[in-house]
Write a protein that holds these residues in place. Structure first.
Motif, PDB file in Angstrom:
ATOM      1  N   CYS A   1       0.834  -1.213   0.000  1.00  0.00           N
ATOM      2  CA  CYS A   1       0.000   0.000   0.000  1.00  0.00           C
ATOM      3  C   CYS A   1       0.867   1.262   0.000  1.00  0.00           C
ATOM      4  CB  CYS A   1      -0.939   0.006   1.211  1.00  0.00           C
ATOM      5  SG  CYS A   1      -0.107   0.275   2.797  1.00  0.00           S
ATOM      6  N   ALA A   2       2.187   1.100  -0.036  1.00  0.00           N
ATOM      7  CA  ALA A   2       3.098   2.241   0.165  1.00  0.00           C
ATOM      8  C   ALA A   2       2.875   3.366  -0.832  1.00  0.00           C
ATOM      9  CB  ALA A   2       4.546   1.758   0.113  1.00  0.00           C
ATOM     10  N   SER A   3       2.726   3.026  -2.107  1.00  0.00           N
ATOM     11  CA  SER A   3       2.547   4.091  -3.103  1.00  0.00           C
ATOM     12  C   SER A   3       1.137   4.667  -3.046  1.00  0.00           C
ATOM     13  CB  SER A   3       2.850   3.552  -4.509  1.00  0.00           C
ATOM     14  OG  SER A   3       2.005   2.477  -4.820  1.00  0.00           O
ATOM     15  N   ILE A   4       0.157   3.830  -2.675  1.00  0.00           N
ATOM     16  CA  ILE A   4      -1.253   4.258  -2.656  1.00  0.00           C
ATOM     17  C   ILE A   4      -1.509   5.283  -1.551  1.00  0.00           C
ATOM     18  CG2 ILE A   4      -3.656   3.462  -2.434  1.00  0.00           C
ATOM     19  CD1 ILE A   4      -2.602   0.667  -3.334  1.00  0.00           C
ATOM     20  N   ILE A   5      -0.911   5.063  -0.383  1.00  0.00           N
ATOM     21  CA  ILE A   5      -1.231   5.952   0.754  1.00  0.00           C
ATOM     22  C   ILE A   5      -0.136   6.996   1.000  1.00  0.00           C
ATOM     23  CG2 ILE A   5      -2.599   4.106   1.804  1.00  0.00           C
ATOM     24  CD1 ILE A   5      -0.487   3.784   3.916  1.00  0.00           C
ATOM     25  N   TYR A   6       0.759   7.131   0.046  1.00  0.00           N
ATOM     26  CA  TYR A   6       1.872   8.088   0.194  1.00  0.00           C
ATOM     27  C   TYR A   6       1.376   9.502   0.519  1.00  0.00           C
ATOM     28  CZ  TYR A   6       5.473  11.374  -1.323  1.00  0.00           C
ATOM     29  OH  TYR A   6       6.349  12.421  -1.384  1.00  0.00           O
ATOM     30  N   GLU A   7       0.434  10.017  -0.289  1.00  0.00           N
ATOM     31  CA  GLU A   7      -0.052  11.393  -0.081  1.00  0.00           C
ATOM     32  C   GLU A   7      -0.700  11.543   1.292  1.00  0.00           C
ATOM     33  OE1 GLU A   7       0.488  14.037  -1.785  1.00  0.00           O
ATOM     34  OE2 GLU A   7       1.429  13.125  -3.551  1.00  0.00           O
ATOM     35  N   GLN A   8      -1.411  10.492   1.715  1.00  0.00           N
ATOM     36  CA  GLN A   8      -2.084  10.510   3.020  1.00  0.00           C
ATOM     37  C   GLN A   8      -1.056  10.619   4.152  1.00  0.00           C
ATOM     38  OE1 GLN A   8      -5.172  10.430   2.187  1.00  0.00           O
ATOM     39  NE2 GLN A   8      -6.241  10.546   4.143  1.00  0.00           N
ATOM     40  N   ILE A   9       0.002   9.851   4.040  1.00  0.00           N
ATOM     41  CA  ILE A   9       1.053   9.887   5.068  1.00  0.00           C
ATOM     42  C   ILE A   9       1.776  11.231   5.033  1.00  0.00           C
ATOM     43  CG2 ILE A   9       3.311   8.910   5.678  1.00  0.00           C
ATOM     44  CD1 ILE A   9       2.122   6.183   5.341  1.00  0.00           C
ATOM     45  N   LYS A  10       1.981  11.753   3.844  1.00  0.00           N
ATOM     46  CA  LYS A  10       2.615  13.075   3.707  1.00  0.00           C
ATOM     47  C   LYS A  10       1.838  14.123   4.495  1.00  0.00           C
ATOM     48  CE  LYS A  10       4.146  16.225   0.026  1.00  0.00           C
ATOM     49  NZ  LYS A  10       4.170  16.433  -1.440  1.00  0.00           N
ATOM     50  N   VAL A  11       0.509  14.109   4.351  1.00  0.00           N
ATOM     51  CA  VAL A  11      -0.352  15.061   5.058  1.00  0.00           C
ATOM     52  C   VAL A  11      -0.310  14.821   6.563  1.00  0.00           C
ATOM     53  CG1 VAL A  11      -2.760  15.749   5.435  1.00  0.00           C
ATOM     54  CG2 VAL A  11      -1.894  15.446   3.096  1.00  0.00           C
ATOM     55  N   MET A  12      -0.484  13.548   6.975  1.00  0.00           N
ATOM     56  CA  MET A  12      -0.536  13.232   8.409  1.00  0.00           C
ATOM     57  C   MET A  12       0.796  13.545   9.084  1.00  0.00           C
ATOM     58  SD  MET A  12      -2.861   9.753   8.801  1.00  0.00           S
ATOM     59  CE  MET A  12      -2.046   8.781   7.537  1.00  0.00           C
ATOM     60  N   SER A  13       1.913  13.322   8.372  1.00  0.00           N
ATOM     61  CA  SER A  13       3.226  13.536   8.994  1.00  0.00           C
ATOM     62  C   SER A  13       3.511  15.020   9.231  1.00  0.00           C
ATOM     63  CB  SER A  13       4.336  12.932   8.131  1.00  0.00           C
ATOM     64  OG  SER A  13       4.579  13.711   6.983  1.00  0.00           O
ATOM     65  N   LYS A  14       2.792  15.890   8.523  1.00  0.00           N
ATOM     66  CA  LYS A  14       3.015  17.323   8.698  1.00  0.00           C
ATOM     67  C   LYS A  14       2.156  17.916   9.816  1.00  0.00           C
ATOM     68  CE  LYS A  14       4.674  18.241   4.024  1.00  0.00           C
ATOM     69  NZ  LYS A  14       4.371  18.781   2.682  1.00  0.00           N
ATOM     70  N   GLN A  15       1.199  17.128  10.316  1.00  0.00           N
ATOM     71  CA  GLN A  15       0.300  17.652  11.348  1.00  0.00           C
ATOM     72  C   GLN A  15       1.001  17.833  12.694  1.00  0.00           C
ATOM     73  OE1 GLN A  15      -2.839  14.760  11.184  1.00  0.00           O
ATOM     74  NE2 GLN A  15      -3.800  15.673   9.373  1.00  0.00           N
ATOM     75  N   GLY A  16       1.969  16.954  12.966  1.00  0.00           N
ATOM     76  CA  GLY A  16       2.799  17.128  14.164  1.00  0.00           C
ATOM     77  C   GLY A  16       2.231  16.531  15.435  1.00  0.00           C
ATOM     78  N   ASN A  17       1.006  15.967  15.386  1.00  0.00           N
ATOM     79  CA  ASN A  17       0.428  15.399  16.617  1.00  0.00           C
ATOM     80  C   ASN A  17       0.981  14.006  16.920  1.00  0.00           C
ATOM     81  OD1 ASN A  17      -0.874  14.666  14.235  1.00  0.00           O
ATOM     82  ND2 ASN A  17      -2.788  14.155  15.270  1.00  0.00           N
ATOM     83  N   TRP A  18       1.557  13.342  15.896  1.00  0.00           N
ATOM     84  CA  TRP A  18       2.178  12.027  16.072  1.00  0.00           C
ATOM     85  C   TRP A  18       3.604  12.063  15.532  1.00  0.00           C
ATOM     86  CZ3 TRP A  18      -2.448   9.546  13.050  1.00  0.00           C
ATOM     87  CH2 TRP A  18      -3.591   9.549  13.874  1.00  0.00           C
ATOM     88  N   ARG A  19       4.412  11.126  16.038  1.00  0.00           N
ATOM     89  CA  ARG A  19       5.742  10.930  15.478  1.00  0.00           C
ATOM     90  C   ARG A  19       5.698   9.673  14.608  1.00  0.00           C
ATOM     91  NH1 ARG A  19      10.755   8.911  17.349  1.00  0.00           N
ATOM     92  NH2 ARG A  19       9.884   8.304  19.350  1.00  0.00           N
ATOM     93  N   TRP A  20       6.253   9.750  13.414  1.00  0.00           N
ATOM     94  CA  TRP A  20       6.186   8.648  12.450  1.00  0.00           C
ATOM     95  C   TRP A  20       7.552   7.990  12.264  1.00  0.00           C
ATOM     96  CZ3 TRP A  20       1.962   6.852   9.560  1.00  0.00           C
ATOM     97  CH2 TRP A  20       0.772   7.583   9.725  1.00  0.00           C
ATOM     98  N   LEU A  21       7.545   6.653  12.223  1.00  0.00           N
ATOM     99  CA  LEU A  21       8.708   5.868  11.808  1.00  0.00           C
ATOM    100  C   LEU A  21       8.283   5.065  10.584  1.00  0.00           C
ATOM    101  CD1 LEU A  21       9.780   4.538  15.324  1.00  0.00           C
ATOM    102  CD2 LEU A  21      10.946   6.315  14.012  1.00  0.00           C
ATOM    103  N   VAL A  22       9.098   5.027   9.549  1.00  0.00           N
ATOM    104  CA  VAL A  22       8.771   4.301   8.323  1.00  0.00           C
ATOM    105  C   VAL A  22       9.883   3.290   8.039  1.00  0.00           C
ATOM    106  CG1 VAL A  22       8.336   4.461   5.834  1.00  0.00           C
ATOM    107  CG2 VAL A  22       7.502   6.269   7.375  1.00  0.00           C
TER     108      VAL A  22
END
Length: 354
Positions: A180-201
């Motif tokens: 699903c990596a390419s499909i949800i890329y834009e979604q993760i891009k948006v969520m990662s900029k919100q700053g309420n969570w820390r992301w590890l990929v």
């Protein structure tokens, strides 16, 4: 635990197998036994070996060393090297089918004398196969790979002192049809900029480079892309995993943590599965709240898949190997010759002696 100085060969063909077998190496050394590595093929990099790890460079060296047992996380091992052959698996059963239309996890390739299974979900099918073929024994030991994960002393470079935000770990399989990596890329891009969570990929080592590069370019103060041959500290650091069908999600569940999946079609009640991009963030929020019904389902699933969560599966594997060495394999049915498979292995290893 006395053992008369046994010799164990760790036989690998992929880089991720180092982390799979190192807990076994530690347990072997702790009992005062000898351990060496053999690297098959060109997909495994000898530079991952540590200075303290012994490496046999050829089949001639392996035969001269005379291992008592060969521990294998892969699917095949040559029959022309000494020692009882022990299958310890490179992951959990993710239900993937092979070209014969059978579950690959339970495919018998006439290579092993002993299978060390992870829990009832795999032990029972293998016991039925052992009864059918008679060529191997089965002992439920738990998976040695996870031993460090269940111990409290695992170092964790992914925790950040003072950062109390929830941590989301995104993992994805390398298969283009399942990832699903390419499909949800834009979604993760948006969520990662919100700053309420820390992301590890973190991705499977075979993930296509273009997808890896896209996610590396996403790195910011809220998102870190990790390349590692040892995922256990990552699993310990995260609160929730976002995934697709990769079997790494099973390891995460075994820590008693929830997993949100995107288009995972197993209909599993222990997963929070979503089919729409817009449902990912609400599902992650739900998983972070750890609903009691979901957590109970995760507990039941873990008891079936891997009930031994004491960090001592390596020792159980070695005890099972001891028993088979002492009892011998004379009580087992002779394996089929399978000339084609062993010819291919000889050709790959460039070894033609009897």
């Amino acid at each position: 635990m006395g053992s008369n100085n046994k010799r164990y060969l760790l036989y690998i063909a992929q880089n991720y197998s180092y982390a799979i077998l190192r807990p076994l190496q530690q347990a072997i050394r702790a009992r005062g036994d000898e351990v060496c590595w053999f690297l098959e093929g060109n997909e495994v990099d000898p530079l991952f070996l540590k200075p303290t790890e012994k490496h046999l460079l050829s089949i001639e060296e392996v035969k001269a060393w005379q291992p008592d047992a060969v521990l294998v996380p892969g699917n095949v091992v040559p029959n022309f090297i000494p020692g009882i052959k022990v299958g310890v698996f490179h992951g959990f059963n993710a239900g993937k089918m092979n070209h014969k239309g059978r579950e690959d996890h339970f495919e018998i390739r006439d290579c092993f004398d002993l299978y060390c299974t992870q829990g009832p979900a795999t032990t029972q099918p293998f016991l039925r196969l052992a009864e059918k073929f008679g060529t191997f024994k089965v002992v439920e030991t738990g998976w040695p790979t996870l031993d460090p994960m269940f111990r409290r002393d695992l170092e964790n470079p992914y925790r950040i002192d003072g950062d109390t935000r929830p941590v989301i770990l995104f993992c994805s399989t390398f298969s283009r049809s399942l990832s699903c990596a390419s499909i949800i890329y834009e979604q993760i891009k948006v969520m990662s900029k919100q700053g309420n969570w820390r992301w590890l990929v973190q991705f499977h080592p075979k993930m296509s480079q273009d997808i890896v590069d896209k996610y590396k370019a996403l790195e910011n103060e809220n998102l870190k892309f990790v390349e590692t041959d040892n995922v256990l500290p990552l699993l310990k650091a995260a609160d929730v995993m976002l995934c697709d069908t990769s079997s790494i999600l099973i390891m995460f569940l075994l820590l008693g943590k929830p997993v949100v999946t995107f288009k995972n079609h197993t209909n599993s009640s222990h997963l929070v599965n979503v089919e729409q991009l817009g449902a990912i963030q609400p599902a992650l929020e739900q998983a972070l709240s750890r609903p009691s019904e979901l957590m109970a389902k995760i507990g039941d699933y873990c008891d079936d898949i891997h009930p031994c969560r004491d960090g001592h599966s390596s020792e159980r594997v070695l005890l099972a190997v001891d028993d088979l060495i002492e009892s011998g394999i004379s009580g087992l049915v002779s394996k089929p010759m399978n000339l084609l498979r062993h010819f291919k292995m000889r050709r790959k290893l460039g070894y033609w002696k009897v």
